[in-house]
Design an enzyme around this catalytic site. Structure first.
Site, PDB file in Angstrom:
ATOM      1  CB  SER A 124      -0.866   0.003   1.275  1.00 18.19           C
ATOM      2  OG  SER A 124      -1.382   1.291   1.550  1.00 18.19           O
ATOM      3  CE1 TYR A 171      -3.715   0.518   4.106  1.00 15.49           C
ATOM      4  CE2 TYR A 171      -4.993  -1.440   4.622  1.00 15.49           C
ATOM      5  CZ  TYR A 171      -4.406  -0.602   3.696  1.00 15.49           C
ATOM      6  OH  TYR A 171      -4.500  -0.898   2.355  1.00 15.49           O
TER       7      TYR A 171
HETATM    8  P1  NAP Z   1     -11.879  -5.177  -0.263  1.00 13.54           P
HETATM    9  O1  NAP Z   1     -12.666  -4.687  -1.422  1.00 13.54           O
HETATM   10  O2  NAP Z   1     -12.250  -4.776   1.121  1.00 13.54           O
HETATM   11  O3  NAP Z   1     -11.773  -6.798  -0.338  1.00 13.54           O
HETATM   12  C1  NAP Z   1     -11.089  -7.457   0.675  1.00 13.54           C
HETATM   13  C2  NAP Z   1     -11.224  -8.937   0.408  1.00 13.54           C
HETATM   14  O4  NAP Z   1     -10.489  -9.642   1.396  1.00 13.54           O
HETATM   15  C3  NAP Z   1     -12.646  -9.429   0.479  1.00 13.54           C
HETATM   16  O5  NAP Z   1     -12.833 -10.425  -0.525  1.00 13.54           O
HETATM   17  C4  NAP Z   1     -12.736 -10.083   1.862  1.00 13.54           C
HETATM   18  O6  NAP Z   1     -13.722 -11.097   1.822  1.00 13.54           O
HETATM   19  C5  NAP Z   1     -11.320 -10.640   1.993  1.00 13.54           C
HETATM   20  N1  NAP Z   1     -10.869 -10.831   3.377  1.00 13.54           N
HETATM   21  C6  NAP Z   1     -10.808  -9.906   4.364  1.00 13.54           C
HETATM   22  N2  NAP Z   1     -10.344 -10.474   5.487  1.00 13.54           N
HETATM   23  C7  NAP Z   1     -10.121 -11.796   5.206  1.00 13.54           C
HETATM   24  C8  NAP Z   1      -9.654 -12.899   5.971  1.00 13.54           C
HETATM   25  N3  NAP Z   1      -9.339 -12.778   7.272  1.00 13.54           N
HETATM   26  N4  NAP Z   1      -9.549 -14.099   5.365  1.00 13.54           N
HETATM   27  C9  NAP Z   1      -9.881 -14.232   4.064  1.00 13.54           C
HETATM   28  N5  NAP Z   1     -10.329 -13.226   3.275  1.00 13.54           N
HETATM   29  C10 NAP Z   1     -10.446 -12.020   3.868  1.00 13.54           C
HETATM   30  O7  NAP Z   1     -10.360  -4.744  -0.445  1.00 13.54           O
HETATM   31  P2  NAP Z   1      -9.583  -4.179  -1.718  1.00 13.54           P
HETATM   32  O8  NAP Z   1      -9.732  -2.714  -1.799  1.00 13.54           O
HETATM   33  O9  NAP Z   1      -9.879  -5.036  -2.906  1.00 13.54           O
HETATM   34  O10 NAP Z   1      -8.088  -4.447  -1.215  1.00 13.54           O
HETATM   35  C11 NAP Z   1      -7.465  -5.696  -1.416  1.00 13.54           C
HETATM   36  C12 NAP Z   1      -6.062  -5.545  -0.860  1.00 13.54           C
HETATM   37  O11 NAP Z   1      -5.451  -4.388  -1.444  1.00 13.54           O
HETATM   38  C13 NAP Z   1      -6.023  -5.314   0.644  1.00 13.54           C
HETATM   39  O12 NAP Z   1      -4.877  -5.945   1.175  1.00 13.54           O
HETATM   40  C14 NAP Z   1      -5.866  -3.796   0.762  1.00 13.54           C
HETATM   41  O13 NAP Z   1      -5.236  -3.438   1.984  1.00 13.54           O
HETATM   42  C15 NAP Z   1      -4.993  -3.516  -0.406  1.00 13.54           C
HETATM   43  N6  NAP Z   1      -5.028  -2.148  -0.903  1.00 13.54           N
HETATM   44  C16 NAP Z   1      -6.203  -1.573  -1.265  1.00 13.54           C
HETATM   45  C17 NAP Z   1      -6.166  -0.275  -1.794  1.00 13.54           C
HETATM   46  C18 NAP Z   1      -7.420   0.456  -2.213  1.00 13.54           C
HETATM   47  O14 NAP Z   1      -7.331   1.677  -2.436  1.00 13.54           O
HETATM   48  N7  NAP Z   1      -8.551  -0.198  -2.343  1.00 13.54           N
HETATM   49  C19 NAP Z   1      -4.953   0.368  -1.964  1.00 13.54           C
HETATM   50  C20 NAP Z   1      -3.781  -0.268  -1.547  1.00 13.54           C
HETATM   51  C21 NAP Z   1      -3.832  -1.539  -1.036  1.00 13.54           C
HETATM   52  P3  NAP Z   1     -14.445 -11.608   3.191  1.00 13.54           P
HETATM   53  O15 NAP Z   1     -14.840 -10.379   3.973  1.00 13.54           O
HETATM   54  O16 NAP Z   1     -15.618 -12.413   2.712  1.00 13.54           O
HETATM   55  O17 NAP Z   1     -13.432 -12.436   3.915  1.00 13.54           O
HETATM   56  C1  GCO Z   2      -7.071   5.169   3.402  1.00 13.24           C
HETATM   57  C2  GCO Z   2      -7.157   4.233   2.221  1.00 13.24           C
HETATM   58  C3  GCO Z   2      -5.767   3.757   1.827  1.00 13.24           C
HETATM   59  C4  GCO Z   2      -5.877   2.826   0.655  1.00 13.24           C
HETATM   60  C5  GCO Z   2      -4.546   2.320   0.228  1.00 13.24           C
HETATM   61  C6  GCO Z   2      -3.647   3.400  -0.267  1.00 13.24           C
HETATM   62  O1  GCO Z   2      -7.955   5.119   4.263  1.00 13.24           O
HETATM   63  O2  GCO Z   2      -6.111   5.960   3.411  1.00 13.24           O
HETATM   64  O3  GCO Z   2      -8.003   3.140   2.513  1.00 13.24           O
HETATM   65  O4  GCO Z   2      -5.166   3.120   2.903  1.00 13.24           O
HETATM   66  O5  GCO Z   2      -6.648   1.722   0.992  1.00 13.24           O
HETATM   67  O6  GCO Z   2      -3.958   1.525   1.184  1.00 13.24           O
HETATM   68  O7  GCO Z   2      -2.528   2.774  -0.886  1.00 13.24           O
END
Ligand code: NAP
Ligand code: GCO
Length: 264
Positions: free
Chosen positions: A145, A158
Site C-alpha cells: 500500500s 493499517y
Molecule cells: P476489499 O474490497 O475490502 O476486499 C477485501 C477482500 O479480502 C474481500 O474479498 C474479503 O472477503 C477478503 N478478506 C478480508 N479479510 C479476510 C480474511 N481474514 N480471510 C480471508 N479473506 C479475507 O479490499 P480491496 O480494496 O480489494 O483491497 C485488497 C487488498 O489491497 C487489501 O490488502 C488492501 O489493503 C490492499 N489495498 C487496497 C487499496 C485500495 O485503495 N482499495 C490500496 C492499496 C492496497 P471476506 O470479507 O468475505 O473475507
Molecule cells: C485510506 C485508504 C488507503 C488505501 C490504500 C492506499 O484510508 O487511506 O483506505 O489506505 O486503501 O492503502 O494505498
C-alpha cells in the site's frame, strides 16, 4: 516475448479475491492461462464471486478460509495441491482497514488489522513455500500500500501492517531467492473498491467527498485507480518476465508517491 508473460499451466492462489483488487488480479492471471484458486470468509461473498468468475469464463475454485487461521490455511493449500496442483503463484491480497484515531483505537482493533494484513501473509506464505522450495521455483506477491511508505490520520494499524508487509516481502526475497523464488510487493495507490467506498461517498449536497477531492489533487493522473489498473503490473510480477526482480515493491498509484500535490 509474449511467452515471458504467460502463466499457462500455473496454479495461482489469490487470497481475498471475492471482489475488488484480488478479483481483478485473479482475472488477469486466468487470462494469461493460470488455474485460479481464491478464498474469503463469507459464504455470501463466495457465492457472488463464483458467479462473477463464471461470468468471465473463469473456472475458479473458491475456499471459505480465514487467512489468519493456520489450520484452515493448511487445509486449503492441501486441497489445492490435491485437486489443482501445488501453488506456483501466491498473492497475499486479503486485507482490511480500520479508520480510527489511534487514541480511540482498541488494542483488539489494532491486533485484528495486524493479524489479517500482516500475520496472515506470513501464515499463507509459510504454507506454500515448501512446495516452491522443492520445485525450485515460485512467485509470492504481497499487496502492500502507499501506507507501506506514508502515514495519515486514523490508519495507524493499517500503516504498521503494510509497512511490516513491505519488510516481510524483502525478507522472503532474501531468504528464499536462492531457490528461484521471487517475492515482490505491489503497492496500489487509491483504488475504487468497497474498501475505499467511504472515502468517495458524495456529500448530501451532491458534491464530492472532501477526501475524494484531496486524492484527485494529490494524484498526477487526477483520478482514482481501478482494480483493472493492477492487472498488468500483477501479471508482470507473477510471470517469468520478472524472474530477476526480487524484494521490490511496484507502486501502481498514478504518481501519488512522486508528487507533492497541486498548489491550492
Ligand atoms: P476489499 O474490497 O475490502 O476486499 C477485501 C477482500 O479480502 C474481500 O474479498 C474479503 O472477503 C477478503 N478478506 C478480508 N479479510 C479476510 C480474511 N481474514 N480471510 C480471508 N479473506 C479475507 O479490499 P480491496 O480494496 O480489494 O483491497 C485488497 C487488498 O489491497 C487489501 O490488502 C488492501 O489493503 C490492499 N489495498 C487496497 C487499496 C485500495 O485503495 N482499495 C490500496 C492499496 C492496497 P471476506 O470479507 O468475505 O473475507
Ligand atoms: C485510506 C485508504 C488507503 C488505501 C490504500 C492506499 O484510508 O487511506 O483506505 O489506505 O486503501 O492503502 O494505498
Amino acid at each position: 516475448m509474449n511467452d515471458r508473460f504467460s502463466l499457462e499451466g500455473k496454479v495461482a492462489l489469490v487470497t481475498g479475491a471475492a471482489y475488488g483488487i484480488g478479483f481483478a488480479i485473479a482475472q488477469s492471471y486466468a487470462m494469461a492461462g493460470a488455474k485460479i484458486a481464491f478464498n474469503c470468509r463469507s459464504r455470501e461473498h463466495m457465492e457472488k464471486a463464483l458467479e462473477a468468475y463464471r461470468a468471465k469464463g473463469i473456472a475458479a475454485k473458491g475456499y471459505l478460509c480465514d487467512v489468519t487461521d493456520e489450520t484452515q490455511v493448511g487445509e486449503m493449500i492441501g486441497d489445492i495441491r490435491e485437486h489443482m496442483g501445488a501453488v506456483d503463484i501466491l498473492v497475499n491480497n486479503a486485507g482490511i482497514i480500520k479508520r480510527i484515531p489511534m487514541t480511540e483505537m482498541t488494542v483488539e482493533d489494532f491486533r485484528q488489522v495486524i493479524d489479517i494484513d500482516l500475520n496472515a501473509a506470513f501464515i499463507v506464505s509459510k504454507a506454500v513455500l515448501p512446495d516452491m522450495i522443492e520445485r525450485r521455483r515460485g512467485k509470492i506477491i504481497n499487496v502492500c500500500s502507499m501506507m507501506s511508505e506514508l502515514g495519515r490520520e486514523t490508519v495507524s494499524a493499517y500503516a504498521a501492517a503494510k509497512g511490516g508487509l513491505k519488510m516481510l516481502t524483502r525478507n522472503i526475497a532474501s531468504e528464499y531467492g536462492g531457490y528461484n523464488i521471487q517475492c515482490n510487493g505491489i503497492g496500489p495507490g487509491y483504488i475504487a473498491t468497497p474498501q475505499t467506498a467511504p472515502l468517495r461517498e458524495p456529500q448530501a449536497d451532491g458534491s464530492r467527498h472532501p477526501f475524494d477531492s484531496f486524492i484527485i489533487s494529490k494524484t498526477p493522473a487526477a483520478r482514482w485507480g481501478t482494480p483493472e489498473d493492477l492487472m498488468g503490473p500483477a501479471l508482470f510480477l507473477a510471470s517469468a518476465a520478472s524472474d530477476f526482480v526480487n524484494g521490490q515493491i511496484l507502486y501502481v498509484d498514478g504518481g501519488i508517491l512522486a508528487y507533492i500535490g497541486k498548489q491550492p
